[in-house]
Enzyme design. Structure first.
Site, PDB file in Angstrom:
ATOM      1  N   LEU A 225       2.831   9.514  11.777  1.00  0.00           N
ATOM      2  CA  LEU A 225       2.281   8.351  11.080  1.00  0.00           C
ATOM      3  C   LEU A 225       2.125   8.745   9.617  1.00  0.00           C
ATOM      4  O   LEU A 225       1.594   9.816   9.310  1.00  0.00           O
ATOM      5  CB  LEU A 225       0.918   7.974  11.655  1.00  0.00           C
ATOM      6  CG  LEU A 225       0.861   6.916  12.758  1.00  0.00           C
ATOM      7  CD1 LEU A 225      -0.575   6.766  13.262  1.00  0.00           C
ATOM      8  CD2 LEU A 225       1.386   5.575  12.294  1.00  0.00           C
ATOM      9  N   ASP A 226       2.579   7.889   8.709  1.00  0.00           N
ATOM     10  CA  ASP A 226       2.425   8.175   7.282  1.00  0.00           C
ATOM     11  C   ASP A 226       0.948   8.336   6.936  1.00  0.00           C
ATOM     12  O   ASP A 226       0.064   7.865   7.659  1.00  0.00           O
ATOM     13  CB  ASP A 226       3.014   7.047   6.441  1.00  0.00           C
ATOM     14  CG  ASP A 226       4.536   6.979   6.525  1.00  0.00           C
ATOM     15  OD1 ASP A 226       5.136   7.994   6.918  1.00  0.00           O
ATOM     16  OD2 ASP A 226       5.100   5.919   6.210  1.00  0.00           O
ATOM     17  N   VAL A 227       0.677   8.973   5.796  1.00  0.00           N
ATOM     18  CA  VAL A 227      -0.705   9.136   5.329  1.00  0.00           C
ATOM     19  C   VAL A 227      -1.387   7.778   5.213  1.00  0.00           C
ATOM     20  O   VAL A 227      -2.557   7.617   5.569  1.00  0.00           O
ATOM     21  CB  VAL A 227      -0.722   9.875   3.972  1.00  0.00           C
ATOM     22  CG1 VAL A 227      -2.123   9.896   3.383  1.00  0.00           C
ATOM     23  CG2 VAL A 227      -0.211  11.311   4.153  1.00  0.00           C
TER      24      VAL A 227
END
Length: 283
Positions: A39-41
């Protein structure tokens, strides 16, 4: 005692997936830990974290379908296609819910999608975002990949040109790219404002725990055996042979089975033509 299994984590915005994994590993004193899909930041929501022998399930569970709740803003875009980037294009538009509903059918099914240039996609052995930071690539350098979108639901209009969606899609789908491509179909630009992963295969966000939960001892670990719905077979001395890499004869139908030896779950056994071998060893 070694911890083996999967814990479902509700990742908060602002943390990298690797940082969450390392935190969980530390809190649970696990020997090994990993995750089943970054999951992206900017992203939040469901992050399945594998523990101990559970890390061997990476390939088996990685390519599972996903579900997201996400918010798109139309009329502008950024370098990264999300709210973390710098705005690079704008135009004056007024997008309606009707406009959105008219284009959604064009994105249902198998489609070719170009990843964002700020992504972990590999180009000549390097991650695209590393090259993009040095202006070494443009979007035209990325090859499209076939993905599948099963459903897009327009949930609501948050405010002018800002809409919230629920997206069900195959693994490998970039929601930022979907935003970009929907905006193109609307003759404008688009930027993803936020994203929450709500499902990953059979795992659901409603069963996930925050890092605070885990730190306070409020969590549950899914056992390795509970992750599979295959029929169980209980082995005696032949179980030791399987663990030693030998193939044994067994009179059962072809397929995959949960294998037990001395009442311990040892992994997934594959049977073909009455010959059995251990396909995934989990002990």
């Amino acid at each position: 005692m070694e911890i083996n299994g999967i814990i479902l984590v509700n990742k908060e915005k602002g943390l990298s997936s690797n940082k969450v994994v390392n935190k969980v590993k530390y809190l649970l004193h696990a020997n090994k830990a990993g995750h089943l899909g970054t999951l992206d930041v900017l992203g939040e929501g469901l992050l399945p974290v594998t523990l101990g022998k559970g890390t061997k399930l990476f390939d088996l569970f990685l390519n599972k379908d996903k579900e997201y709740i996400t918010t798109f803003k139309f009329g502008e875009t950024t370098t990264t296609l999300d709210s973390e980037g710098e705005i690079i294009n704008k135009n004056n538009v007024s997008i309606s819910s009707k406009d959105i509903l008219n284009i959604i059918p064009n994105f249902i099914g198998k489609i070719n999608q170009i990843p964002p240039i700020y992504s972990a996609k590999k180009i000549a052995g390097k991650k695209a975002y590393q090259l993009a930071r040095n202006s070494q690539i443009t979007e035209s350098d990325l090859k499209p990949k076939e993905i599948e979108i099963y459903d897009i639901k327009l949930l609501n209009c948050v405010e002018n040109n800002i809409f919230q969606f629920k997206v069900k899609c195959s693994s490998g789908t970039y929601i930022r790219s979907l935003c970009r491509d929907m905006a193109t179909a609307l003759n404008t630009y688009g930027v993803m404002l936020d994203i929450i992963r709500t499902k990953c295969g059979d795992f659901s966000l409603k069963d996930a725990f925050t890092l605070n939960d885990i730190e306070n001892g409020n969590y549950a670990i899914l056992s390795l055996a509970s992750l599979f719905s295959y029929q169980s077979i209980f082995l005696k001395e032949e179980g030791a042979k399987l663990l030693n890499g030998q193939i044994i004869k067994i009179h059962l139908n072809d397929g995959l089975y949960k294998g037990y030896y001395n009442e311990n779950f040892i992994g997934i056994i594959e049977i073909k033509n009455h010959k059995a071998k251990i396909a995934i060893r989990l002990i």
